[in-house]
Every structure is written in C-alpha cells, then in structure tokens.
Design an enzyme around this catalytic site. Structure first.
Site, PDB file in Angstrom:
ATOM      1  N   GLU A  10       0.889  -1.172   0.000  1.00 25.18           N
ATOM      2  CA  GLU A  10       0.000   0.000   0.000  1.00 25.18           C
ATOM      3  C   GLU A  10       0.916   1.208   0.000  1.00 25.18           C
ATOM      4  O   GLU A  10       1.630   1.441   0.972  1.00 25.18           O
ATOM      5  CB  GLU A  10      -0.862   0.045   1.269  1.00 25.18           C
ATOM      6  N   CYS A  19      -2.084   9.187   3.058  1.00 23.65           N
ATOM      7  CA  CYS A  19      -1.835   8.723   1.680  1.00 23.65           C
ATOM      8  C   CYS A  19      -2.991   9.055   0.749  1.00 23.65           C
ATOM      9  O   CYS A  19      -2.790   9.182  -0.453  1.00 23.65           O
ATOM     10  CB  CYS A  19      -1.544   7.234   1.673  1.00 23.65           C
TER      11      CYS A  19
HETATM   12  P1  NAD Z   1       8.576   4.984   4.526  1.00 25.20           P
HETATM   13  O1  NAD Z   1       8.382   4.172   3.311  1.00 25.20           O
HETATM   14  O2  NAD Z   1       9.796   5.770   4.671  1.00 25.20           O
HETATM   15  O3  NAD Z   1       8.526   4.039   5.818  1.00 25.20           O
HETATM   16  C1  NAD Z   1       7.513   3.107   6.009  1.00 25.20           C
HETATM   17  C2  NAD Z   1       8.042   1.982   6.846  1.00 25.20           C
HETATM   18  O4  NAD Z   1       9.084   1.341   6.115  1.00 25.20           O
HETATM   19  C3  NAD Z   1       8.657   2.404   8.180  1.00 25.20           C
HETATM   20  O5  NAD Z   1       8.347   1.454   9.155  1.00 25.20           O
HETATM   21  C4  NAD Z   1      10.147   2.388   7.887  1.00 25.20           C
HETATM   22  O6  NAD Z   1      10.930   2.140   9.018  1.00 25.20           O
HETATM   23  C5  NAD Z   1      10.234   1.223   6.926  1.00 25.20           C
HETATM   24  N1  NAD Z   1      11.427   1.264   6.071  1.00 25.20           N
HETATM   25  C6  NAD Z   1      12.133   2.356   5.677  1.00 25.20           C
HETATM   26  N2  NAD Z   1      13.192   1.976   4.911  1.00 25.20           N
HETATM   27  C7  NAD Z   1      13.130   0.624   4.809  1.00 25.20           C
HETATM   28  C8  NAD Z   1      13.910  -0.352   4.145  1.00 25.20           C
HETATM   29  N3  NAD Z   1      14.979  -0.016   3.423  1.00 25.20           N
HETATM   30  N4  NAD Z   1      13.539  -1.650   4.241  1.00 25.20           N
HETATM   31  C9  NAD Z   1      12.451  -2.013   4.943  1.00 25.20           C
HETATM   32  N5  NAD Z   1      11.672  -1.130   5.617  1.00 25.20           N
HETATM   33  C10 NAD Z   1      12.001   0.176   5.542  1.00 25.20           C
HETATM   34  O7  NAD Z   1       7.262   5.832   4.642  1.00 25.20           O
HETATM   35  P2  NAD Z   1       6.843   6.818   5.805  1.00 25.20           P
HETATM   36  O8  NAD Z   1       7.631   8.048   5.614  1.00 25.20           O
HETATM   37  O9  NAD Z   1       6.910   6.141   7.131  1.00 25.20           O
HETATM   38  O10 NAD Z   1       5.301   7.001   5.486  1.00 25.20           O
HETATM   39  C11 NAD Z   1       4.841   7.856   4.538  1.00 25.20           C
HETATM   40  C12 NAD Z   1       4.524   7.117   3.254  1.00 25.20           C
HETATM   41  O11 NAD Z   1       3.598   6.061   3.459  1.00 25.20           O
HETATM   42  C13 NAD Z   1       3.863   8.012   2.250  1.00 25.20           C
HETATM   43  O12 NAD Z   1       4.442   7.855   0.994  1.00 25.20           O
HETATM   44  C14 NAD Z   1       2.415   7.556   2.239  1.00 25.20           C
HETATM   45  O13 NAD Z   1       1.702   7.825   1.093  1.00 25.20           O
HETATM   46  C15 NAD Z   1       2.527   6.129   2.525  1.00 25.20           C
HETATM   47  N6  NAD Z   1       1.293   5.608   3.118  1.00 25.20           N
HETATM   48  C16 NAD Z   1       0.487   4.821   2.358  1.00 25.20           C
HETATM   49  C17 NAD Z   1      -0.688   4.314   2.884  1.00 25.20           C
HETATM   50  C18 NAD Z   1      -1.582   3.416   2.074  1.00 25.20           C
HETATM   51  O14 NAD Z   1      -2.375   2.696   2.631  1.00 25.20           O
HETATM   52  N7  NAD Z   1      -1.485   3.401   0.768  1.00 25.20           N
HETATM   53  C19 NAD Z   1      -1.056   4.610   4.189  1.00 25.20           C
HETATM   54  C20 NAD Z   1      -0.210   5.427   4.942  1.00 25.20           C
HETATM   55  C21 NAD Z   1       0.978   5.915   4.383  1.00 25.20           C
END
Ligand code: NAD
Length: 501
Positions: A267, A302
């Site tokens: 997602e 999001c």
């Molecule tokens: P992010 O992708 O930076 O982090 C999300 C998660 O991934 C965190 O737990 C982070 O620690 C982990 N992560 C980061 N780097 C990683 C790696 N290399 N390997 C594995 N895990 C890793 O996103 P964010 O800044 O926490 O959240 C914002 C983003 O999430 C936005 O782009 C938003 O649109 C999206 N989002 C989507 C939905 C949806 O349902 N579509 C819902 C909420 C947020």
C-alpha cells in the site's frame, strides 16, 4: 466541563503513562540492542522517552518463535471459534485501554487526541472484532466433478507474516495488517515506523493478555534500513505486507526477489484528486469535505486530496469558502480535544513539506492563505491553500504529505477527468456532482482503488482499500479481500476407489 473534554485531563494521563521501551518477542518484552532511540514529542520537540531498538539477532529470534508456534498449530490450526474468542477479547481490551493508547499515540506522533480517540477507541477494535467474526463464517469450496472424484479447495494460513507500517496512522495501520493476519491463523512480526513504536508494543502486550499464544504476535522497533531490510530478506518469513512510500515498497520487492520469493502486499502513496463539477452546489458540507480531504491528519495521509480540481465558474466562490473554513481550523496542542491540526511528525517532515510550499511559490502558484510563522515550539506548519496550480508544477505531481491544498481551475468535465487521471498514482479520488450519470462516468474512468462520490471517504472495515498504478500492488487491506494476503489456496483432489480393482 466533562473531564474527558479537558486538555489537562489528557496531560495528566500523559504524565502517568507507563511507556514500553523495548522489543516484544515470544510473549514478553526483551532486552533490545545498544541502539537507543529517543521518542520526540512533535508538539514540543523534546524527548519524552527512549526505546531500545532491535538488531538482526532479534529478527532471528522473532522468526524462530513465530515459526515454532505456527508449526505447533496452537493458533494456526486452532478451532475457528477459539481464534474468534481471543480476538474479540483483544478488541474489548483495546476499547478498555483506548484513552491511554490514544494519549500515547498523540504524544508519539503529534496527532490530535480527538482523532486518536476515534481511531483507537472505535476503528482499531472494530477491525479486530470484524475479522474475529469472519473467522467462523468463511467456507472453502467444493469443485464440480464427476461422482468418481471429490475435490475441495481450502485456504490455509500462509505462515509467518512480516508487516511494516508507517507513522501517520500507527495503530490503525497496524490493525489493518495484524487483525486479518491473526484471523487467518498466521504468526506476525510487526515493525512499526521508528518514529512511532509505542502503541504497537502496548498492543502486543494486550494481545498476550487476550490469549494470543506466545510468538504469534511480535513487535520489533527499529530502523527500516536495518530491521525492515532484515525482515524483507529473511528466509523464514513467508509473506510481507507493507504500507509506506513507493521507494521503500520497491526495496521490499527487491528483498523478496533476493531471498525466498515471498509474496509482498504493498500500500503506497498517492496524489489524489478532489473534483468539483459545475453542477455541484458549494454547500457547507462540500467545503467541509474539501478541507478535511486535504488537512485531515495535517495532510499526512496517503489519500490526502491535495489536487482540488474545480470548475472555473465555481472557483472564486470555492476558494473564498475554503479560505474561511481553513482560517477557522484550530491548530495547536494535540492533547487539546478541540485541536484539529497538530504538528507534523518530525522536523524532517516539516522541512520537507516547507520545501514543497517554497517550490509552489517559486513555480507561480498563488498563496491564498497560510505559510505564516506560527511562532510555536514543535513541528507546526500553518496550513496552506494555493490557487492557480498548474498540472506540471511539482506540487501538483509529487506527494507532499503535509497541510497543503492546491486548486486547479478547469473549463469542463473532460478537462477535469483528464487532469485527475494525469498522475502516476491511483489510490483515491473524490467527485462532487448532483448528476448520477456524471458520477458514474467519473467513477468508471478514474484509475484508482477508491472513488468517493459526494464525500471524502476511505470506506470502512468492510470495503477493500488499495491502489492502482504506483499506489500499490494487487493486494488490498480491509474487507474480506485483505485475507488474501495471509492465506494460500490448496486443492485436495480425492479419487474414489469404488469400482477400481
Ligand atoms: P517509509 O516508506 O519511509 O517508511 C515506512 C516503513 O518502512 C517504516 O516502518 C520504515 O521504518 C520502513 N522502512 C524504511 N526503509 C526501509 C527499508 N529499506 N527496508 C524495509 N523497511 C524500511 O514511509 P513513511 O515516511 O513512514 O510514510 C509515509 C509514506 O507512506 C507516504 O508515501 C504515504 O503515502 C505512505 N502511506 C500509504 C498508505 C496506504 O495505505 N497506501 C497509508 C499510509 C501511508
């Protein structure tokens, strides 16, 4: 005044909270590694607690525990009524602890307490309850065959699930993943976002109290590039489910390809349109929806409908009414129950969003309101409304994830649709119109996972949620569709030996 509506009541709870400070593995809190993370309150910018993060060793421990309990069958092959009872108990415990959890989440994320109370007091337990109720109402299939064969098709828990969630709806996103995974009979290893680990850790404790067996639900606080990567690459994890940015989503797909080809549910982000057609009266309700669509959770959402596409004949009136509504929004202390917009989650996020606002000005968008210096401690941003946004501007193309609403004027429905479709994302859209034919036309033509007609909505627990295009994979959260991430399908083909020598 009812004490539940009093800021000091929530501050008092905040001072008396017992905050989790280490990983939760195999039914207990365990020593973390020597990486100590400081939890910063976004409303003050000050550290309010610390948490010991995990190392790769903890990932191995959690996978071993999750695998052992999965193979034992005490959860994975338990009677459906048993898993249902346990998850209903967990829903009840979440409701009973909702105020404490909501305050914890508000401190950790800066989200307004009003929103936290709703999400954690109502939505999160409803997820556990709904999937609990589904467990003993889900049947397999019997395939059509001749009399010589009986063939049935069953869905079995996939095994050990790794779940990685973001910081914008910490416990709600956790519930979206964990409730259906546990209902399916899986063991789960959850990595919360580093910024917001607290409520997931407390949830794990409540799950144990509810009767979820040790090892079935583990929570590993830690950095994404470290613990998230170790999970993604782990040979002992059977499936990954991820919510977060597209960049990291792509990395998780890579980890799967480089390890055991585990399926990955994604997602991801969005750049969703809010479309006001010519025939839509600009009622208070429409304006409230427009403002909520852009500024709910300070735009850190999001599905945030930041691209507001408005028929030219209505644009001036729309802007005028939106400006008045935004001016009336209460920005402030997240623990004040009247607060509608809290701080952003971190300095980094605040600076990133400020960068987009500066870029919008530089590219020629007209600032209608906002962007004042709020002169507050913490990571606050004054909500911004831009007019004269053009389709090729950075603020119209990239996900901002902050309190910025941009208005684009259009001459007719065709132009509105063409602009709405002109994005690499496909998560969500809202359309306001009184004309059923127009509504259906837009609903069919918009390439996105959720379309709200005459209301900004993500649906509810019963309806699937996920993205087209770069907003996700084929997987869905919510609804019965979410179960597909956590089960695999088995055919059992039984040949009759009757009449066979
Ligand atoms: P992010 O992708 O930076 O982090 C999300 C998660 O991934 C965190 O737990 C982070 O620690 C982990 N992560 C980061 N780097 C990683 C790696 N290399 N390997 C594995 N895990 C890793 O996103 P964010 O800044 O926490 O959240 C914002 C983003 O999430 C936005 O782009 C938003 O649109 C999206 N989002 C989507 C939905 C949806 O349902 N579509 C819902 C909420 C947020």
């Amino acid at each position: 005044m009812d004490r539940h509506f009093d800021t000091s009541y929530y501050h008092q709870i905040a001072t008396s909270l017992v905050l989790p400070d280490r990983p939760y593995i195999n039914g207990r809190f365990v020593e973390g590694c020597d990486v100590v993370y400081e939890n910063v309150n976004p409303a003050t910018g000050r550290t309010f607690s610390t948490i010991s993060f995990c190392s790769a060793r903890h990932v191995d421990q959690a996978v071993d525990a999750a695998r052992a309990v999965f193979d034992s069958g005490v959860w994975s092959r338990s009677r459906p009524e048993h898993r249902k009872d346990v998850l209903l108990t967990l829903a009840r415990l979440i409701r009973e602890n909702a105020t404490e959890l909501a305050v914890m989440e508000s401190l950790d994320s800066g989200k307004p307490i009003k929103d936290c109370l709703h999400e954690i007091g109502t939505e999160v337990p409803n997820f556990f309850q709904w999937y609990a109720e589904l467990i003993d109402k889900t049947f397999g299939k019997v395939a059509p065959t001749g009399d010589d064969v009986t063939a049935f098709v069953v869905q079995e828990a996939i095994g050990v699930v790794g779940a990685i969630v973001p910081w914008n709806f910490p416990l709600l996103m956790t519930a979206w993943k964990v409730a259906p995974a546990l209902a399916a009979g899986c063991s789960v290893i959850l990595k919360p976002a580093e910024l917001t680990s607290l409520t997931a850790l407390r949830l794990a404790e409540l799950a144990s109290l509810a009767g979820v067996p040790d090892g079935v639900f583990n929570v590993l606080p830690g950095y994404g590039h470290d613990i998230g990567q170790a999970m993604g690459r782990h040979q002992g994890i059977d499936a990954m489910t991820f919510t977060g940015s597209g960049v990291v989503g792509a990395q998780i797909l890579g980890y799967a390809a480089q390890s055991n080809l585990k399926p990955v549910g994604l997602e991801l982000g969005g750049k969703s349109p809010f479309i006001v057609l010519e025939d839509a009266p600009l009622t208070d309700d429409l304006i409230a929806n427009a403002v909520n669509a852009a500024f709910w959770n300070a735009g850190q959402n999001c599905t945030a409908n930041m691209r507001q596409i408005v028929h030219a004949s209505r644009k001036e009136e729309f802007l005028h009414k939106v400006e008045a509504k935004v001016a009336a929004l209460k920005t402030g202390d997240p623990l004040d129950p009247e607060t509608e917009i809290g701080p952003l989650v971190s300095w980094k996020q605040r600076d990133r969003v400020q960068g987009f606002i500066d870029k919008g000005m530089e590219e020629g968008a007209r600032l209608v309101t906002g962007n004042r210096n709020l002169d507050r401690q913490g990571f606050y941003l004054d909500p911004v409304v831009f007019d004269n946004v053009k389709a090729d501007m950075v603020i119209a193309r990239e996900e901002i994830f902050g309190p910025v609403l941009g208005v684009i004027g259009v001459q007719d429905d065709d132009e509105a649709l063409q602009l709405a479709r002109d994005t690499e994302y496909g998560l969500h859209a809202t359309v306001f119109t009184r004309d059923i034919d127009r509504a259906l036309h837009f609903a069919r033509q918009l390439p996105c996972g959720v379309v709200g007609i005459n209301g900004f909505t993500e649906g509810d627990v019963k309806t699937p949620f996920g993205g087209y295009r770069r907003s996700g994979s084929l997987s869905r959260d919510k609804g019965v569709e979410a179960m597909q991430q956590y089960v695999q399908t088995k055919t059992v083909w039984i040949r009759s030996l009757r009449g066979v020598d």
